[in-house]
Motif scaffolding. Structure first.
Motif, PDB file in Angstrom:
ATOM      1  N   GLY A 289      23.602   2.545 -23.482  1.00 58.27           N
ATOM      2  CA  GLY A 289      22.499   3.508 -23.457  1.00 58.27           C
ATOM      3  C   GLY A 289      21.290   2.988 -22.698  1.00 58.27           C
ATOM      4  O   GLY A 289      20.680   3.709 -21.898  1.00 58.27           O
ATOM      5  N   LEU A 290      20.946   1.725 -22.933  1.00 55.31           N
ATOM      6  CA  LEU A 290      19.785   1.143 -22.260  1.00 55.31           C
ATOM      7  C   LEU A 290      20.050   0.882 -20.780  1.00 55.31           C
ATOM      8  O   LEU A 290      19.142   0.983 -19.957  1.00 55.31           O
ATOM      9  CB  LEU A 290      19.348  -0.130 -22.975  1.00 55.31           C
ATOM     10  N   SER A 291      21.288   0.576 -20.432  1.00 53.79           N
ATOM     11  CA  SER A 291      21.644   0.416 -19.016  1.00 53.79           C
ATOM     12  C   SER A 291      21.472   1.739 -18.279  1.00 53.79           C
ATOM     13  O   SER A 291      20.967   1.771 -17.150  1.00 53.79           O
ATOM     14  CB  SER A 291      23.075  -0.084 -18.874  1.00 53.79           C
ATOM     15  N   GLU A 292      21.891   2.814 -18.924  1.00 51.84           N
ATOM     16  CA  GLU A 292      21.722   4.139 -18.311  1.00 51.84           C
ATOM     17  C   GLU A 292      20.229   4.477 -18.187  1.00 51.84           C
ATOM     18  O   GLU A 292      19.791   5.027 -17.174  1.00 51.84           O
ATOM     19  CB  GLU A 292      22.453   5.202 -19.126  1.00 51.84           C
ATOM     20  N   LEU A 293      19.454   4.130 -19.190  1.00 52.85           N
ATOM     21  CA  LEU A 293      18.013   4.354 -19.156  1.00 52.85           C
ATOM     22  C   LEU A 293      17.383   3.600 -17.977  1.00 52.85           C
ATOM     23  O   LEU A 293      16.582   4.164 -17.225  1.00 52.85           O
ATOM     24  CB  LEU A 293      17.390   3.910 -20.477  1.00 52.85           C
ATOM     25  N   VAL A 294      17.744   2.336 -17.806  1.00 50.86           N
ATOM     26  CA  VAL A 294      17.216   1.546 -16.696  1.00 50.86           C
ATOM     27  C   VAL A 294      17.652   2.147 -15.364  1.00 50.86           C
ATOM     28  O   VAL A 294      16.858   2.200 -14.415  1.00 50.86           O
ATOM     29  CB  VAL A 294      17.645   0.063 -16.829  1.00 50.86           C
ATOM     30  N   ASN A 295      18.867   2.626 -15.279  1.00 54.27           N
ATOM     31  CA  ASN A 295      19.344   3.263 -14.055  1.00 54.27           C
ATOM     32  C   ASN A 295      18.480   4.477 -13.702  1.00 54.27           C
ATOM     33  O   ASN A 295      18.134   4.688 -12.535  1.00 54.27           O
ATOM     34  CB  ASN A 295      20.812   3.663 -14.189  1.00 54.27           C
ATOM     35  N   ILE A 296      18.112   5.252 -14.698  1.00 58.69           N
ATOM     36  CA  ILE A 296      17.235   6.408 -14.475  1.00 58.69           C
ATOM     37  C   ILE A 296      15.886   5.940 -13.939  1.00 58.69           C
ATOM     38  O   ILE A 296      15.344   6.520 -12.994  1.00 58.69           O
ATOM     39  CB  ILE A 296      17.077   7.221 -15.782  1.00 58.69           C
ATOM     40  N   LEU A 297      15.338   4.874 -14.526  1.00 58.93           N
ATOM     41  CA  LEU A 297      14.057   4.331 -14.050  1.00 58.93           C
ATOM     42  C   LEU A 297      14.167   3.810 -12.616  1.00 58.93           C
ATOM     43  O   LEU A 297      13.255   3.996 -11.805  1.00 58.93           O
ATOM     44  CB  LEU A 297      13.583   3.200 -14.964  1.00 58.93           C
ATOM     45  N   GLU A 298      15.272   3.140 -12.309  1.00 57.28           N
ATOM     46  CA  GLU A 298      15.464   2.589 -10.965  1.00 57.28           C
ATOM     47  C   GLU A 298      15.410   3.700  -9.919  1.00 57.28           C
ATOM     48  O   GLU A 298      14.836   3.524  -8.846  1.00 57.28           O
ATOM     49  CB  GLU A 298      16.805   1.861 -10.886  1.00 57.28           C
ATOM     50  N   ILE A 299      15.988   4.840 -10.240  1.00 58.61           N
ATOM     51  CA  ILE A 299      16.046   5.965  -9.304  1.00 58.61           C
ATOM     52  C   ILE A 299      14.724   6.726  -9.247  1.00 58.61           C
ATOM     53  O   ILE A 299      14.264   7.105  -8.170  1.00 58.61           O
ATOM     54  CB  ILE A 299      17.199   6.914  -9.695  1.00 58.61           C
ATOM     55  N   ALA A 300      14.092   6.937 -10.388  1.00 58.63           N
ATOM     56  CA  ALA A 300      12.917   7.802 -10.473  1.00 58.63           C
ATOM     57  C   ALA A 300      11.625   7.163  -9.970  1.00 58.63           C
ATOM     58  O   ALA A 300      10.735   7.857  -9.491  1.00 58.63           O
ATOM     59  CB  ALA A 300      12.713   8.275 -11.912  1.00 58.63           C
ATOM     60  N   CYS A 301      11.511   5.859 -10.078  1.00 59.45           N
ATOM     61  CA  CYS A 301      10.255   5.184  -9.779  1.00 59.45           C
ATOM     62  C   CYS A 301      10.168   4.719  -8.335  1.00 59.45           C
ATOM     63  O   CYS A 301      11.161   4.363  -7.725  1.00 59.45           O
ATOM     64  CB  CYS A 301      10.065   3.972 -10.700  1.00 59.45           C
ATOM     65  N   ASP A 302       8.946   4.697  -7.837  1.00 57.98           N
ATOM     66  CA  ASP A 302       8.664   4.187  -6.492  1.00 57.98           C
ATOM     67  C   ASP A 302       8.377   2.687  -6.593  1.00 57.98           C
ATOM     68  O   ASP A 302       7.217   2.263  -6.653  1.00 57.98           O
ATOM     69  CB  ASP A 302       7.476   4.937  -5.886  1.00 57.98           C
ATOM     70  N   TRP A 303       9.426   1.903  -6.653  1.00 59.80           N
ATOM     71  CA  TRP A 303       9.299   0.459  -6.850  1.00 59.80           C
ATOM     72  C   TRP A 303       8.707  -0.254  -5.636  1.00 59.80           C
ATOM     73  O   TRP A 303       8.211  -1.365  -5.750  1.00 59.80           O
ATOM     74  CB  TRP A 303      10.669  -0.132  -7.188  1.00 59.80           C
ATOM     75  N   ALA A 304       8.720   0.379  -4.474  1.00 58.28           N
ATOM     76  CA  ALA A 304       8.209  -0.247  -3.261  1.00 58.28           C
ATOM     77  C   ALA A 304       6.713  -0.552  -3.366  1.00 58.28           C
ATOM     78  O   ALA A 304       6.213  -1.445  -2.696  1.00 58.28           O
ATOM     79  CB  ALA A 304       8.485   0.641  -2.051  1.00 58.28           C
ATOM     80  N   ASN A 305       5.998   0.189  -4.193  1.00 57.70           N
ATOM     81  CA  ASN A 305       4.553   0.017  -4.299  1.00 57.70           C
ATOM     82  C   ASN A 305       4.120  -0.786  -5.520  1.00 57.70           C
ATOM     83  O   ASN A 305       2.969  -0.737  -5.905  1.00 57.70           O
ATOM     84  CB  ASN A 305       3.874   1.386  -4.317  1.00 57.70           C
ATOM     85  N   VAL A 306       5.043  -1.544  -6.122  1.00 57.78           N
ATOM     86  CA  VAL A 306       4.718  -2.298  -7.330  1.00 57.78           C
ATOM     87  C   VAL A 306       4.179  -3.676  -7.011  1.00 57.78           C
ATOM     88  O   VAL A 306       3.397  -4.233  -7.741  1.00 57.78           O
ATOM     89  CB  VAL A 306       5.957  -2.397  -8.251  1.00 57.78           C
ATOM     90  N   ARG A 307       4.575  -4.265  -5.950  1.00 59.66           N
ATOM     91  CA  ARG A 307       4.265  -5.669  -5.686  1.00 59.66           C
ATOM     92  C   ARG A 307       2.857  -5.858  -5.349  1.00 59.66           C
ATOM     93  O   ARG A 307       2.027  -5.867  -4.861  1.00 59.66           O
ATOM     94  CB  ARG A 307       5.176  -6.195  -4.613  1.00 59.66           C
TER      95      ARG A 307
END
Length: 166
Positions: A148-166
């Motif tokens: 369940g938590l792996s699927e949750l993280v997968n959703i976050l990986e797709i939904a979030c704009d991680w390029a602007n986090v650093r």
């Protein structure tokens, strides 16, 4: 006033189905990482039973830096390879720890924690952070939680704009 946990099914698989549906709704058209992680930690804190900390660490300057969370104060910096979170990053693998006191090098931010699960978060094939959940009970987390938590993280990986986090 109704306690929030009572709206969630007691069956873990059903509970994760509801959590994932709620998460997708929360993330809809919202790319910003910090608000999304904040809402996700609040969602998990309200939905999951028998936990005492839930949150995120983000990779910054080759270490994990505390991100949005729910629970007691926490360690701010975690070196790669140290503790359960640092090991998850070093091995790029989920860490499901039945008893943290038996985990070599465990970092005890809260001495009440007894079990832990850590799921790496990826962007463009690289780890950008981890989801970390602690429980005051031995063996609180199992394969249903991991799935369940792996699927949750997968959703976050797709939904979030991680390029602007650093």
């Amino acid at each position: 006033m109704q306690e929030i946990n009572s709206i969630y099914p007691t069956d873990k698989k059903e509970c994760y189905k509801l959590i994932l549906a709620q998460l997708k709704s929360l993330l809809e058209d919202e790319p910003y990482v910090i608000p999304n992680l904040s809402n996700t930690s609040a969602l998990l804190n309200g939905a999951l039973t028998d936990i005492n900390w839930v949150g995120f660490y983000l990779l910054h300057n080759n270490e994990l830096l505390l991100g949005p969370f729910q629970g007691k104060t926490a360690c701010v910096h975690i070196p790669i390879g140290k503790g359960v979170c640092g090991t998850a990053v070093q091995k790029d693998a989920i860490q499901l720890v039945k008893d943290v006191h038996e985990f070599p090098g465990h970092i005890a931010c809260d001495s009440a924690s007894r079990s832990e699960i850590v799921i790496p978060i990826h962007y463009n094939g690289q780890i950008v952070g981890v989801l970390d959940i602690d429980s005051p009970f031995i063996a609180r987390f199992d394969s249903v939680d991991q799935e369940g938590l792996s699927e949750l993280v997968n959703i976050l990986e797709i939904a979030c704009d991680w390029a602007n986090v650093r």
